[in-house]
Design an enzyme around this catalytic site. Sequence first.
Site, PDB file in Angstrom:
ATOM      1  CD  GLU A  18      -2.809  -1.289   0.152  1.00  0.00           C
ATOM      2  OE1 GLU A  18      -3.017  -0.248  -0.348  1.00  0.00           O
ATOM      3  OE2 GLU A  18      -3.292  -2.353  -0.395  1.00  0.00           O
ATOM      4  CB  CYS A  33      -2.007   6.693   1.684  1.00  0.00           C
ATOM      5  SG  CYS A  33      -3.442   6.324   2.483  1.00  0.00           S
TER       6      CYS A  33
END
Length: 511
Positions: free
Chosen positions: A246, A280
């Site tokens: 990720e 993110c």
Amino acid sequence: MAIVNAAEDLNGRRRLSLQSPANLKLIGEIEVNTESDVKSALARARKAQVAWGKRPIEERVTYMEKALQILLERQDEFVQVIMEESGKAQTEALMIEIFAACDALRYFSRRAPKILKSEKHSMHGVLSFTKRLKVNYRPLGVVGIISPWNGPFILSINPTVQALLAGNAVLLKPSEVTPRSGGLAGKLFEEAGLPEDLLIVLQGDGETGAALVEAGVDKIAFTGSVGTGKKVALACAKQLIPCTLELGGKDPMVVCADANLDNAAAGAVAGAVFNTGQYCCGTERIYVVESVADAFIEKVVDKVKSLRQGSEGEFDVGAMFWPRQLDLVEAHVQDAIDQGAKALVGGRRNPNLEGLYYEPTVLVDVTHDMRIMEEETFGPVLPIMRVPDEETAIALANDTSFGLSGNVWSKDVAKAEELAERIDTGSVCVNDMAMAYGVLEAPFGGRKNSGLGQVNGDGGLRSFCFAQSVITDRFGGKLTASHYPYSLEKDEGMKKFMRFLWGSKLGRFIS
Ligand code: NAD
């Protein structure tokens, strides 16, 4: 996140000291776990996993439920640790760390028994008459979880909950910048009575992370930067173990001419400034259709001006988590300004606060030649680009090496969804921002440089297992007994059967 410096070794072991980014005060030290610590932790975890993997999932769930109750009771204490180490606003610590952790604990506890239940499948064609298929979701063994600093608790606990529920043991290495916040996951499960060695927290920097990846675990669930993610991928490839990566993003926002501009402006500011931009799937690039650009930019600027930055009491925008990030944001904004961009608000470190503070910043006249539109900035910056139409916005949104998330704003939801589906990202929101990781039903992951594999959703939970197919012959092996000898007659029979199966109406129906 805290400011990390090398501290004096103690008994031959490396130590790191931590300073709060909000007020620069010393808040503690950690001892760096070595390669041999990692190996011995793996041996202990492997032993503990054997019994855990055999327990019915309903029993594993009880520990998650206990952890949830403890977290609810002790949330203030947890928030305190996270705020001290990260400098984030209390609302953000509550929202993306504690609320999200409670949600993950309950969501996966409630659904794991169903998602991980063995499945009996009906077979296709003639196989349905001759065989039975059962698919079991079996634990992988020991999972290594490596987490970053920007969501230090949630990004440690969410994969940990899923891995444990799936029957694995976990070695968790939080970021060296937020070791205590990440370590709270270990503390929580220890208090919930989780059997010893099922979750072992290893503290340290990249050296400890690399040792964990090389140690011989059965999977790595990594969240962090693209550069480190690629190193982790290579190390996992060499060992042929699975990994989920990720990684970073450069999420675009598209504002259509028919957007509700008040909502879009509020969404732009929240999307870019939330967690001081260190999120993110935070909004990193904004494309607004020319006909509404002036009105939209004015609303964004007003909203940004109203934000309160601080370290104590009520405030909206916290500190940058560490000096490296502050320097990077400053460099990106400076590069843009040097190339002709204009800062309508912000554009500098906050001179009134002692810690690591960068003022929320609105930039206009930006182009795709600037770092601010190309590289992940990870700061409270809104670079806004005017575009002639939505088509150009989508083309520019996809002109990037990243593919994590994005968002589209329009009152015409059908059109917005159609545009959103053309953005090449793992997730995308319509008239909302940065939601994807928090929607636990939604598979979450990145395309291009933003990662590999997905977390959350049924598939995310199952990715902590291997799906084992058990195929049983209904006739006790009678058909296999006639396998040999081969003959031309048998070949002719097979050809005839194929013509029937895929060349006739009845055959196609049952195939
Ligand atoms: P980072 O890559 O520097 O560090 C992440 C973790 O990896 C840390 O625990 C670190 O100690 C460890 N590490 C460092 N070198 C290693 C190595 N060689 N082998 C194994 N582990 C190693 O990332 P960061 O700066 O902590 O995190 C910020 C990045 O994370 C941003 O790019 C952000 O976009 C990304 N991120 C992505 C998601 C997502 O879900 N896609 C979520 C949060 C953050």
